[in-house]
Scaffold this motif. Structure first.
Motif, mmCIF file in Angstrom:
data_model
loop_
_atom_site.group_PDB
_atom_site.id
_atom_site.type_symbol
_atom_site.label_atom_id
_atom_site.label_comp_id
_atom_site.label_asym_id
_atom_site.label_seq_id
_atom_site.Cartn_x
_atom_site.Cartn_y
_atom_site.Cartn_z
ATOM 1 N N ARG A 73 -149.788 -30.113 -128.887
ATOM 2 C CA ARG A 73 -148.858 -29.100 -129.408
ATOM 3 C C ARG A 73 -149.584 -27.804 -129.753
ATOM 4 N NH1 ARG A 73 -145.886 -32.252 -133.991
ATOM 5 N NH2 ARG A 73 -145.153 -30.165 -134.483
ATOM 6 N N LEU A 77 -149.669 -23.964 -127.925
ATOM 7 C CA LEU A 77 -149.472 -22.697 -128.645
ATOM 8 C C LEU A 77 -150.631 -21.732 -128.421
ATOM 9 C CD1 LEU A 77 -148.027 -23.689 -132.148
ATOM 10 C CD2 LEU A 77 -146.926 -22.309 -130.380
ATOM 11 N N ASP A 117 -145.008 -18.532 -136.404
ATOM 12 C CA ASP A 117 -144.041 -19.383 -137.090
ATOM 13 C C ASP A 117 -144.119 -20.823 -136.594
ATOM 14 O OD1 ASP A 117 -143.160 -17.132 -138.482
ATOM 15 O OD2 ASP A 117 -141.500 -16.746 -137.081
ATOM 16 N N ARG A 118 -144.249 -20.989 -135.294
ATOM 17 C CA ARG A 118 -144.352 -22.344 -134.725
ATOM 18 C C ARG A 118 -145.643 -23.021 -135.153
ATOM 19 N NH1 ARG A 118 -143.346 -20.979 -128.721
ATOM 20 N NH2 ARG A 118 -144.442 -22.931 -128.403
#
Length: 146
Positions: A73, A77, A117-118
């Motif tokens: 993940r 990003l 933000d993620r």
């Protein structure tokens, strides 16, 4: 015992002190230091900060480190942030990276903001993975209660 993020950041400080005193980090310690650096930069400065204050060599190491810890993940990003900024750390010098960031259009900065933000949605898992990696590789990790 405190949370993994606090423990990893405490460890990153110890690893920086070790390097600052002339010590060499083991490959496993380097993985932890590079992953911890992401949090140290993104938390206060967003991906803009990480991109600006991280050498191309360290960016390349970080991509590898995230792969070693199975952190798909955050790896996605980070790759997305590099793509938005037009940075290929394996093919650019630090000077080229700096020039690219200096010329980065406002809309690219706007595209990085949602990635920040993620990031907050994945950092807990990242630090838990990093903690497990450190412990599995025999790195003494502070309890966070010192």
């Amino acid at each position: 015992m405190t949370d993994p993020q606090t423990r990893i950041l405490d460890l990153v400080v110890l690893l920086a002190e070790k390097e600052g005193a002339g010590g060499r980090l083991s490959p496993a310690e380097r993985v932890v230091a590079d992953i911890g650096w992401i949090d140290a930069m993104v938390a206060p400065n967003g991906f803009d900060g990480w991109l600006a204050y991280t050498s191309c060599e360290q960016m390349t190491r970080t991509l590898h480190a995230l792969g070693l810890t199975g952190d798909d993940r955050l790896l996605a990003l980070v790759r997305e942030a590099l793509d938005v900024a037009g940075i290929d750390p394996a093919a650019m010098s630090d000077e080229e990276r700096d020039d690219r960031l200096g010329d980065l259009p406002d809309d690219a900065h706007e595209l990085l903001s949602p990635l920040d933000d993620r990031y907050y949605g994945v950092v807990g898992d990242t630090m838990a993975r990093c903690l497990a990696f450190a412990e599995a590789n025999g790195i003494p990790v502070p309890s966070g209660e010192e």
